[in-house]
Design an enzyme around this catalytic site. Structure first.
Site, short mmCIF file in Angstrom:
data_model
loop_
_atom_site.label_atom_id
_atom_site.label_comp_id
_atom_site.label_asym_id
_atom_site.label_seq_id
_atom_site.Cartn_x
_atom_site.Cartn_y
_atom_site.Cartn_z
N ASP A 186 -11.33 -12.67 2.49
CA ASP A 186 -10.70 -11.46 2.00
C ASP A 186 -11.25 -11.17 0.60
O ASP A 186 -10.86 -11.79 -0.38
CB ASP A 186 -9.18 -11.65 1.98
CG ASP A 186 -8.44 -10.40 1.52
OD1 ASP A 186 -9.12 -9.43 1.10
OD2 ASP A 186 -7.20 -10.39 1.57
N TYR A 212 -2.99 -13.69 -1.35
CA TYR A 212 -2.34 -12.47 -0.87
C TYR A 212 -3.35 -11.69 -0.05
O TYR A 212 -4.51 -11.56 -0.44
CB TYR A 212 -1.87 -11.63 -2.06
CG TYR A 212 -1.26 -10.29 -1.67
CD1 TYR A 212 -0.04 -10.23 -1.01
CD2 TYR A 212 -1.91 -9.10 -1.98
CE1 TYR A 212 0.52 -9.01 -0.66
CE2 TYR A 212 -1.34 -7.86 -1.64
CZ TYR A 212 -0.14 -7.83 -0.97
OH TYR A 212 0.42 -6.61 -0.63
N LYS A 228 -9.99 -1.80 -2.77
CA LYS A 228 -10.12 -1.63 -4.22
C LYS A 228 -11.47 -0.99 -4.63
O LYS A 228 -11.64 0.19 -4.42
CB LYS A 228 -9.81 -2.96 -4.92
CG LYS A 228 -8.38 -3.40 -4.56
CD LYS A 228 -7.75 -4.46 -5.39
CE LYS A 228 -6.26 -4.57 -5.07
NZ LYS A 228 -5.83 -5.69 -4.28
C1 LIG Z 1 -4.95 -5.73 -3.00
C2 LIG Z 1 -5.25 -6.74 -1.96
C3 LIG Z 1 -4.98 -6.53 -0.59
C4 LIG Z 1 -4.22 -5.32 -0.12
O1 LIG Z 1 -4.88 -4.15 -0.35
P1 LIG Z 1 -4.04 -2.77 -0.34
O2 LIG Z 1 -5.07 -1.72 -0.53
O3 LIG Z 1 -3.06 -2.89 -1.47
O4 LIG Z 1 -3.35 -2.68 0.97
C5 LIG Z 1 -5.42 -7.47 0.31
N1 LIG Z 1 -6.08 -8.57 -0.07
C6 LIG Z 1 -6.35 -8.82 -1.35
C7 LIG Z 1 -7.12 -10.04 -1.72
C8 LIG Z 1 -5.93 -7.93 -2.34
O5 LIG Z 1 -6.17 -8.20 -3.62
#
Ligand SMILES: *Cc1c(COP(=O)(O)O)cnc(C)c1O
Length: 425
Positions: free
Chosen positions: A241, A146, A269
Protein backbone atom coordinates in the site's frame (compact mmCIF):
# COMPACT_ATOMS: atom_id res chain seq x y z
CA UNK A 1 -0.61 40.07 17.14
CA UNK A 2 -1.98 37.50 19.52
CA UNK A 3 -3.39 34.31 18.14
CA UNK A 4 -7.14 33.79 18.09
CA UNK A 5 -9.36 31.40 16.17
CA UNK A 6 -12.69 32.95 17.11
CA UNK A 7 -14.33 32.58 13.70
CA UNK A 8 -13.14 28.99 13.42
CA UNK A 9 -14.48 28.30 16.90
CA UNK A 10 -17.86 29.85 16.08
CA UNK A 11 -18.38 28.00 12.82
CA UNK A 12 -17.16 24.74 14.37
CA UNK A 13 -19.95 25.03 16.96
CA UNK A 14 -22.39 25.25 14.03
CA UNK A 15 -20.87 22.45 11.95
CA UNK A 16 -21.07 20.13 14.97
CA UNK A 17 -24.85 20.36 14.61
CA UNK A 18 -24.68 19.38 10.95
CA UNK A 19 -21.91 16.81 10.64
CA UNK A 20 -20.80 14.07 13.06
CA UNK A 21 -18.12 15.74 15.18
CA UNK A 22 -18.40 18.76 12.91
CA UNK A 23 -16.20 17.13 10.28
CA UNK A 24 -16.10 14.75 7.31
CA UNK A 25 -13.04 12.76 8.38
CA UNK A 26 -12.40 12.10 12.09
CA UNK A 27 -8.85 13.37 12.67
CA UNK A 28 -9.80 16.82 11.39
CA UNK A 29 -11.81 17.40 14.58
CA UNK A 30 -8.68 18.20 16.66
CA UNK A 31 -9.77 15.68 19.33
CA UNK A 32 -6.14 14.79 20.09
CA UNK A 33 -4.89 18.37 20.37
CA UNK A 34 -6.10 21.59 21.93
CA UNK A 35 -8.82 23.95 20.76
CA UNK A 36 -11.07 24.02 17.74
CA UNK A 37 -9.90 22.99 14.27
CA UNK A 38 -8.87 25.94 12.14
CA UNK A 39 -10.99 26.54 9.06
CA UNK A 40 -8.67 27.16 6.14
CA UNK A 41 -9.69 29.69 3.53
CA UNK A 42 -6.88 29.35 1.00
CA UNK A 43 -3.39 28.06 0.39
CA UNK A 44 -0.43 29.17 -1.64
CA UNK A 45 2.97 27.53 -1.87
CA UNK A 46 4.09 26.44 1.59
CA UNK A 47 1.39 28.38 3.42
CA UNK A 48 -2.25 28.13 4.38
CA UNK A 49 -4.46 31.00 5.54
CA UNK A 50 -7.37 30.55 7.95
CA UNK A 51 -10.64 32.48 8.20
CA UNK A 52 -9.40 34.41 11.26
CA UNK A 53 -6.53 35.92 9.30
CA UNK A 54 -3.79 33.62 10.61
CA UNK A 55 -1.07 32.31 8.31
CA UNK A 56 0.63 28.95 8.79
CA UNK A 57 3.58 27.19 7.24
CA UNK A 58 1.89 23.92 6.38
CA UNK A 59 3.37 20.47 7.08
CA UNK A 60 0.12 18.57 6.67
CA UNK A 61 -0.29 19.35 2.97
CA UNK A 62 -3.76 17.82 2.92
CA UNK A 63 -2.29 14.65 4.50
CA UNK A 64 0.23 14.08 1.76
CA UNK A 65 -1.10 14.75 -1.75
CA UNK A 66 0.40 18.22 -2.08
CA UNK A 67 4.04 17.31 -2.63
CA UNK A 68 4.39 20.54 -4.61
CA UNK A 69 2.69 22.63 -1.93
CA UNK A 70 -0.50 24.58 -2.45
CA UNK A 71 -1.72 25.96 -5.74
CA UNK A 72 1.28 25.04 -7.84
CA UNK A 73 0.90 27.06 -11.07
CA UNK A 74 1.37 24.07 -13.42
CA UNK A 75 -1.29 22.10 -11.57
CA UNK A 76 -3.79 24.94 -11.37
CA UNK A 77 -3.29 25.85 -15.07
CA UNK A 78 -3.81 22.31 -16.25
CA UNK A 79 -6.86 21.83 -14.04
CA UNK A 80 -8.48 25.08 -15.21
CA UNK A 81 -7.83 24.29 -18.88
CA UNK A 82 -9.39 20.89 -18.36
CA UNK A 83 -12.40 22.21 -16.44
CA UNK A 84 -13.12 24.62 -19.27
CA UNK A 85 -13.76 21.63 -21.52
CA UNK A 86 -16.24 19.97 -19.15
CA UNK A 87 -15.89 18.06 -15.90
CA UNK A 88 -16.59 14.44 -16.72
CA UNK A 89 -17.88 12.33 -19.58
CA UNK A 90 -17.86 8.77 -18.35
CA UNK A 91 -15.94 7.84 -21.50
CA UNK A 92 -12.27 7.17 -22.16
CA UNK A 93 -10.22 10.37 -22.12
CA UNK A 94 -6.70 11.19 -23.31
CA UNK A 95 -5.57 12.55 -19.95
CA UNK A 96 -5.91 9.15 -18.27
CA UNK A 97 -3.79 7.71 -21.08
CA UNK A 98 -1.15 10.37 -20.45
CA UNK A 99 -1.11 9.91 -16.69
CA UNK A 100 -1.09 6.12 -16.96
CA UNK A 101 1.69 6.17 -19.54
CA UNK A 102 3.76 8.62 -17.51
CA UNK A 103 3.58 6.28 -14.52
CA UNK A 104 4.21 3.05 -16.41
CA UNK A 105 7.12 4.52 -18.40
CA UNK A 106 8.90 5.57 -15.20
CA UNK A 107 8.13 2.69 -12.87
CA UNK A 108 10.02 -0.54 -13.47
CA UNK A 109 7.51 -2.73 -11.57
CA UNK A 110 4.28 -1.59 -13.21
CA UNK A 111 2.91 -2.98 -16.48
CA UNK A 112 -0.72 -1.95 -16.10
CA UNK A 113 -2.75 0.32 -13.86
CA UNK A 114 -6.40 1.06 -13.06
CA UNK A 115 -7.52 4.44 -11.73
CA UNK A 116 -10.18 4.76 -9.03
CA UNK A 117 -11.21 7.70 -6.86
CA UNK A 118 -9.57 7.17 -3.45
CA UNK A 119 -6.91 5.22 -1.62
CA UNK A 120 -9.59 3.23 0.18
CA UNK A 121 -11.09 2.18 -3.13
CA UNK A 122 -7.67 1.24 -4.49
CA UNK A 123 -6.94 -1.01 -1.51
CA UNK A 124 -10.40 -2.57 -1.54
CA UNK A 125 -9.98 -3.38 -5.24
CA UNK A 126 -6.45 -4.73 -4.75
CA UNK A 127 -7.67 -7.15 -2.08
CA UNK A 128 -10.49 -8.33 -4.33
CA UNK A 129 -7.99 -8.80 -7.14
CA UNK A 130 -5.66 -10.82 -4.88
CA UNK A 131 -8.56 -13.03 -3.85
CA UNK A 132 -9.67 -13.38 -7.46
CA UNK A 133 -6.20 -14.36 -8.66
CA UNK A 134 -5.46 -16.85 -5.88
CA UNK A 135 -8.94 -18.22 -5.23
CA UNK A 136 -8.21 -17.85 -1.49
CA UNK A 137 -9.85 -15.67 1.16
CA UNK A 138 -7.59 -14.75 4.06
CA UNK A 139 -5.33 -11.74 4.27
CA UNK A 140 -2.57 -10.76 6.67
CA UNK A 141 -2.25 -7.15 7.74
CA UNK A 142 -0.10 -5.41 10.34
CA UNK A 143 -0.92 -3.58 13.51
CA UNK A 144 -0.20 0.11 12.99
CA UNK A 145 -0.73 0.09 9.23
CA UNK A 146 -3.70 1.98 7.85
CA UNK A 147 -5.21 1.03 4.52
CA UNK A 148 -8.31 3.18 4.35
CA UNK A 149 -11.67 2.20 5.77
CA UNK A 150 -12.68 -0.97 3.91
CA UNK A 151 -14.41 -3.41 6.30
CA UNK A 152 -11.87 -6.21 6.21
CA UNK A 153 -9.03 -3.83 7.08
CA UNK A 154 -10.50 -2.10 10.11
CA UNK A 155 -9.25 -4.92 12.27
CA UNK A 156 -6.67 -4.97 15.03
CA UNK A 157 -4.87 -7.84 16.67
CA UNK A 158 -6.51 -10.08 19.22
CA UNK A 159 -4.55 -11.49 22.15
CA UNK A 160 -2.55 -14.01 20.11
CA UNK A 161 -2.07 -15.63 16.76
CA UNK A 162 -4.57 -18.34 17.51
CA UNK A 163 -7.34 -15.93 18.40
CA UNK A 164 -9.26 -13.77 15.99
CA UNK A 165 -8.67 -10.07 15.66
CA UNK A 166 -11.21 -7.51 16.76
CA UNK A 167 -12.68 -4.77 14.65
CA UNK A 168 -11.66 -1.16 15.23
CA UNK A 169 -15.09 0.04 14.14
CA UNK A 170 -18.66 -0.91 14.89
CA UNK A 171 -20.61 -2.25 11.94
CA UNK A 172 -18.12 -4.87 10.76
CA UNK A 173 -19.46 -8.42 10.48
CA UNK A 174 -17.61 -11.16 12.40
CA UNK A 175 -17.28 -13.05 9.12
CA UNK A 176 -15.07 -10.29 7.70
CA UNK A 177 -12.88 -10.19 10.77
CA UNK A 178 -12.40 -13.93 10.52
CA UNK A 179 -10.69 -13.46 7.15
CA UNK A 180 -8.12 -10.96 8.43
CA UNK A 181 -5.07 -11.98 10.42
CA UNK A 182 -3.30 -9.13 12.18
CA UNK A 183 0.38 -9.30 13.06
CA UNK A 184 2.74 -6.87 14.79
CA UNK A 185 5.27 -5.17 12.52
CA UNK A 186 9.00 -5.96 12.74
CA UNK A 187 8.54 -9.54 13.93
CA UNK A 188 9.95 -12.00 11.37
CA UNK A 189 9.32 -15.12 13.49
CA UNK A 190 5.62 -14.41 13.87
CA UNK A 191 5.36 -13.64 10.18
CA UNK A 192 6.86 -16.99 9.18
CA UNK A 193 4.68 -18.81 11.69
CA UNK A 194 1.49 -17.11 10.46
CA UNK A 195 2.22 -17.67 6.77
CA UNK A 196 2.96 -21.34 7.35
CA UNK A 197 -0.17 -21.76 9.42
CA UNK A 198 -2.56 -20.08 6.97
CA UNK A 199 -0.79 -20.63 3.64
CA UNK A 200 -3.48 -22.73 1.97
CA UNK A 201 -6.11 -20.07 2.49
CA UNK A 202 -3.91 -16.99 2.28
CA UNK A 203 -4.69 -14.65 -0.63
CA UNK A 204 -2.53 -11.68 0.30
CA UNK A 205 -0.21 -9.98 2.71
CA UNK A 206 -0.83 -6.25 2.76
CA UNK A 207 1.56 -3.75 4.29
CA UNK A 208 2.48 -0.11 4.10
CA UNK A 209 6.15 -0.71 3.19
CA UNK A 210 6.83 2.61 4.89
CA UNK A 211 4.22 2.59 7.66
CA UNK A 212 3.30 6.25 8.02
CA UNK A 213 -0.17 6.35 9.53
CA UNK A 214 0.64 5.51 13.11
CA UNK A 215 3.87 7.33 13.50
CA UNK A 216 6.59 6.49 11.00
CA UNK A 217 7.46 2.88 11.78
CA UNK A 218 10.37 2.23 9.42
CA UNK A 219 10.94 -1.48 8.84
CA UNK A 220 14.17 -3.31 8.08
CA UNK A 221 14.80 -4.09 4.41
CA UNK A 222 15.48 -7.75 5.34
CA UNK A 223 12.04 -8.03 6.89
CA UNK A 224 10.38 -6.67 3.75
CA UNK A 225 12.47 -9.05 1.64
CA UNK A 226 11.47 -11.99 3.85
CA UNK A 227 7.82 -11.09 3.24
CA UNK A 228 8.47 -11.02 -0.51
CA UNK A 229 10.17 -14.42 -0.38
CA UNK A 230 7.40 -16.01 1.68
CA UNK A 231 4.75 -14.71 -0.72
CA UNK A 232 6.66 -16.11 -3.70
CA UNK A 233 7.15 -19.44 -1.98
CA UNK A 234 3.49 -19.92 -1.08
CA UNK A 235 1.78 -18.22 -4.02
CA UNK A 236 0.48 -15.36 -1.88
CA UNK A 237 -0.05 -11.89 -3.41
CA UNK A 238 2.15 -9.25 -1.79
CA UNK A 239 0.26 -5.95 -1.75
CA UNK A 240 2.25 -2.83 -1.00
CA UNK A 241 0.00 0.00 0.00
CA UNK A 242 1.92 2.96 -1.37
CA UNK A 243 -0.85 5.51 -0.94
CA UNK A 244 1.58 7.68 1.07
CA UNK A 245 4.98 6.39 -0.07
CA UNK A 246 4.12 6.24 -3.78
CA UNK A 247 5.70 9.15 -5.72
CA UNK A 248 6.90 10.47 -2.33
CA UNK A 249 10.03 8.42 -1.58
CA UNK A 250 10.97 8.68 -5.21
CA UNK A 251 8.91 8.28 -8.36
CA UNK A 252 8.91 4.52 -7.83
CA UNK A 253 7.96 4.88 -4.19
CA UNK A 254 8.98 2.29 -1.65
CA UNK A 255 9.24 -0.42 -4.32
CA UNK A 256 12.03 1.56 -6.00
CA UNK A 257 13.58 2.53 -2.68
CA UNK A 258 13.89 -1.06 -1.43
CA UNK A 259 14.14 -2.56 -4.93
CA UNK A 260 11.52 -5.11 -4.06
CA UNK A 261 8.75 -5.95 -6.51
CA UNK A 262 5.35 -6.34 -4.86
CA UNK A 263 2.63 -8.21 -6.74
CA UNK A 264 0.12 -5.38 -6.46
CA UNK A 265 0.71 -1.74 -5.52
CA UNK A 266 -1.92 0.75 -4.42
CA UNK A 267 -1.73 4.51 -4.80
CA UNK A 268 -3.63 7.61 -3.80
CA UNK A 269 -2.74 11.05 -2.46
CA UNK A 270 0.11 12.36 -4.70
CA UNK A 271 -1.13 10.50 -7.78
CA UNK A 272 -4.15 12.83 -7.77
CA UNK A 273 -2.20 16.01 -7.04
CA UNK A 274 -4.95 17.20 -4.65
CA UNK A 275 -7.95 15.81 -6.53
CA UNK A 276 -9.63 12.51 -5.60
CA UNK A 277 -7.65 9.72 -7.27
CA UNK A 278 -6.53 6.26 -6.29
CA UNK A 279 -4.95 3.55 -8.39
CA UNK A 280 -3.85 -0.04 -8.27
CA UNK A 281 -1.15 -1.45 -10.45
CA UNK A 282 0.60 -4.74 -11.13
CA UNK A 283 2.06 -6.95 -13.83
CA UNK A 284 0.13 -7.49 -17.06
CA UNK A 285 -0.65 -11.03 -15.98
CA UNK A 286 -2.23 -10.01 -12.68
CA UNK A 287 -4.07 -6.98 -14.09
CA UNK A 288 -5.56 -9.23 -16.79
CA UNK A 289 -7.86 -10.59 -14.10
CA UNK A 290 -9.63 -7.22 -13.87
CA UNK A 291 -12.93 -6.63 -15.73
CA UNK A 292 -13.68 -6.27 -18.59
CA UNK A 293 -10.80 -8.58 -19.53
CA UNK A 294 -10.96 -10.80 -16.46
CA UNK A 295 -13.55 -11.85 -13.93
CA UNK A 296 -12.67 -9.52 -11.03
CA UNK A 297 -15.27 -6.78 -11.17
CA UNK A 298 -14.44 -3.16 -10.37
CA UNK A 299 -15.92 0.06 -11.76
CA UNK A 300 -16.45 3.75 -10.99
CA UNK A 301 -18.66 6.58 -12.30
CA UNK A 302 -15.97 9.23 -11.81
CA UNK A 303 -12.91 6.96 -12.18
CA UNK A 304 -10.14 8.69 -14.15
CA UNK A 305 -12.23 11.81 -14.64
CA UNK A 306 -10.32 14.43 -16.64
CA UNK A 307 -10.00 17.00 -13.85
CA UNK A 308 -8.41 14.54 -11.43
CA UNK A 309 -6.16 13.16 -14.13
CA UNK A 310 -5.03 16.68 -15.01
CA UNK A 311 -4.02 17.47 -11.44
CA UNK A 312 -2.18 14.16 -11.07
CA UNK A 313 -0.40 14.48 -14.40
CA UNK A 314 0.79 18.05 -13.80
CA UNK A 315 2.04 17.04 -10.36
CA UNK A 316 3.94 13.96 -11.51
CA UNK A 317 5.53 15.88 -14.39
CA UNK A 318 7.17 18.21 -11.87
CA UNK A 319 8.21 15.23 -9.73
CA UNK A 320 10.02 13.79 -12.76
CA UNK A 321 12.25 16.84 -13.13
CA UNK A 322 15.95 16.15 -12.63
CA UNK A 323 17.00 16.22 -8.98
CA UNK A 324 13.48 16.68 -7.62
CA UNK A 325 13.55 13.85 -5.08
CA UNK A 326 17.17 14.36 -4.19
CA UNK A 327 16.50 17.98 -3.28
CA UNK A 328 13.40 17.10 -1.29
CA UNK A 329 15.26 14.50 0.71
CA UNK A 330 18.22 16.75 1.39
CA UNK A 331 16.01 19.63 2.46
CA UNK A 332 14.02 17.37 4.76
CA UNK A 333 17.06 15.75 6.34
CA UNK A 334 18.66 19.11 7.01
CA UNK A 335 15.43 20.42 8.53
CA UNK A 336 14.80 17.41 10.76
CA UNK A 337 18.40 17.41 11.99
CA UNK A 338 17.95 20.99 13.11
CA UNK A 339 14.56 20.23 14.58
CA UNK A 340 16.10 17.37 16.55
CA UNK A 341 18.79 19.70 17.91
CA UNK A 342 16.21 22.32 18.85
CA UNK A 343 14.09 19.76 20.74
CA UNK A 344 17.20 18.34 22.43
CA UNK A 345 18.10 21.84 23.64
CA UNK A 346 14.64 22.17 25.15
CA UNK A 347 15.15 18.77 26.76
CA UNK A 348 12.05 17.38 25.08
CA UNK A 349 12.56 13.60 24.80
CA UNK A 350 12.26 13.28 21.03
CA UNK A 351 13.59 11.04 18.31
CA UNK A 352 12.77 12.25 14.82
CA UNK A 353 12.41 9.58 12.17
CA UNK A 354 12.79 10.66 8.55
CA UNK A 355 12.58 9.04 5.13
CA UNK A 356 12.39 10.92 1.84
CA UNK A 357 10.31 14.01 2.62
CA UNK A 358 8.31 12.35 5.43
CA UNK A 359 9.15 12.92 9.09
CA UNK A 360 7.71 12.02 12.46
CA UNK A 361 8.60 13.11 15.95
CA UNK A 362 8.61 10.07 18.23
CA UNK A 363 8.64 11.24 21.82
CA UNK A 364 10.89 8.39 22.82
CA UNK A 365 14.55 7.70 23.43
CA UNK A 366 15.21 5.68 20.29
CA UNK A 367 13.85 4.20 17.08
CA UNK A 368 10.26 2.97 17.13
CA UNK A 369 9.30 0.10 14.80
CA UNK A 370 5.95 -1.15 16.04
CA UNK A 371 2.83 0.50 17.31
CA UNK A 372 3.06 -1.18 20.72
CA UNK A 373 6.34 0.71 21.26
CA UNK A 374 4.55 4.07 21.13
CA UNK A 375 3.73 5.27 24.63
CA UNK A 376 0.29 6.96 24.53
CA UNK A 377 1.37 9.18 27.45
CA UNK A 378 4.10 10.65 25.23
CA UNK A 379 1.36 12.33 23.19
CA UNK A 380 1.13 15.00 25.90
CA UNK A 381 4.41 16.34 24.50
CA UNK A 382 2.84 16.54 21.09
CA UNK A 383 -0.21 18.42 22.36
CA UNK A 384 2.00 21.07 23.88
CA UNK A 385 4.21 21.33 20.80
CA UNK A 386 1.23 21.41 18.44
CA UNK A 387 -0.43 24.33 20.23
CA UNK A 388 2.80 26.29 20.41
CA UNK A 389 3.43 25.76 16.70
CA UNK A 390 -0.14 26.65 15.76
CA UNK A 391 -0.07 29.85 17.80
CA UNK A 392 3.15 30.80 16.06
CA UNK A 393 2.14 30.13 12.50
CA UNK A 394 3.17 26.52 11.91
CA UNK A 395 0.57 23.89 11.01
CA UNK A 396 1.32 20.28 11.94
CA UNK A 397 -1.32 17.55 11.62
CA UNK A 398 -3.65 17.53 14.66
CA UNK A 399 -2.42 14.22 16.11
CA UNK A 400 0.94 13.00 17.34
CA UNK A 401 0.44 9.78 15.39
CA UNK A 402 0.44 11.66 12.10
CA UNK A 403 3.60 12.26 10.07
CA UNK A 404 4.69 15.59 8.63
CA UNK A 405 5.31 16.24 4.94
CA UNK A 406 7.88 18.61 3.55
CA UNK A 407 6.79 19.97 0.16
CA UNK A 408 8.75 21.35 -2.76
CA UNK A 409 7.32 24.76 -1.84
CA UNK A 410 9.00 24.97 1.58
CA UNK A 411 11.79 27.54 1.42
CA UNK A 412 14.85 27.86 3.59
CA UNK A 413 13.16 30.84 5.26
CA UNK A 414 10.10 28.72 6.08
CA UNK A 415 12.21 26.02 7.67
CA UNK A 416 14.36 28.54 9.55
CA UNK A 417 11.18 30.11 10.89
CA UNK A 418 9.98 26.76 12.24
CA UNK A 419 13.25 26.19 14.08
CA UNK A 420 12.91 29.68 15.61
CA UNK A 421 9.42 28.82 16.81
CA UNK A 422 10.66 25.58 18.40
CA UNK A 423 13.50 27.51 20.03
CA UNK A 424 10.89 29.71 21.71
CA UNK A 425 9.03 26.72 23.19
C1 LIG B 1 -4.59 7.77 3.09
C2 LIG B 1 -4.34 6.31 3.00
C3 LIG B 1 -5.31 5.40 2.54
C4 LIG B 1 -6.71 5.83 2.24
O1 LIG B 1 -6.80 6.72 1.21
P1 LIG B 1 -8.13 7.62 1.08
O2 LIG B 1 -7.92 8.38 -0.19
O3 LIG B 1 -8.17 8.47 2.31
O4 LIG B 1 -9.28 6.70 1.00
C5 LIG B 1 -4.94 4.08 2.36
N1 LIG B 1 -3.70 3.65 2.64
C6 LIG B 1 -2.75 4.47 3.10
C7 LIG B 1 -1.38 3.95 3.35
C8 LIG B 1 -3.04 5.82 3.32
O5 LIG B 1 -2.10 6.63 3.80
Amino acid sequence: MTFTRKRSEAIFEETKKLFPGGVHSPVRAFNSVQGAPVFIDRGEGSKIYDIDGNTYIDFCNSWGPLILGHKHPDVIDKVIKTINKGLTFGTPHELSYELGKTIIDHHRYIDMIRFVSSGTEAVMSAIRLARGVTGRNKIIKFEGCYHGHADSLLVKAGSGLATLGTSTSAGIPEAFIAETIVLPLADPELLVEAVQKYKDDLAAIIIEPVPANNGLLLQDAEYLQLMRDLCTQYGVMLIWDEVISGFRLGFEGAAGHYQIQPDIMTYGKIVGGGMPVGAYAASREIMSHVAPVGDVYQAGTLSANPVSMAAGLATLQVCLEEGFYHNMEKKTMDFTNRLQDALDQKEVPAHIQTIGSIFWIAFSKGRVQKSSDIDPASMEHYKRLHLHLLENGVYFGPSGYEVGFVSAAHTKDDLDAVIEVVNSL
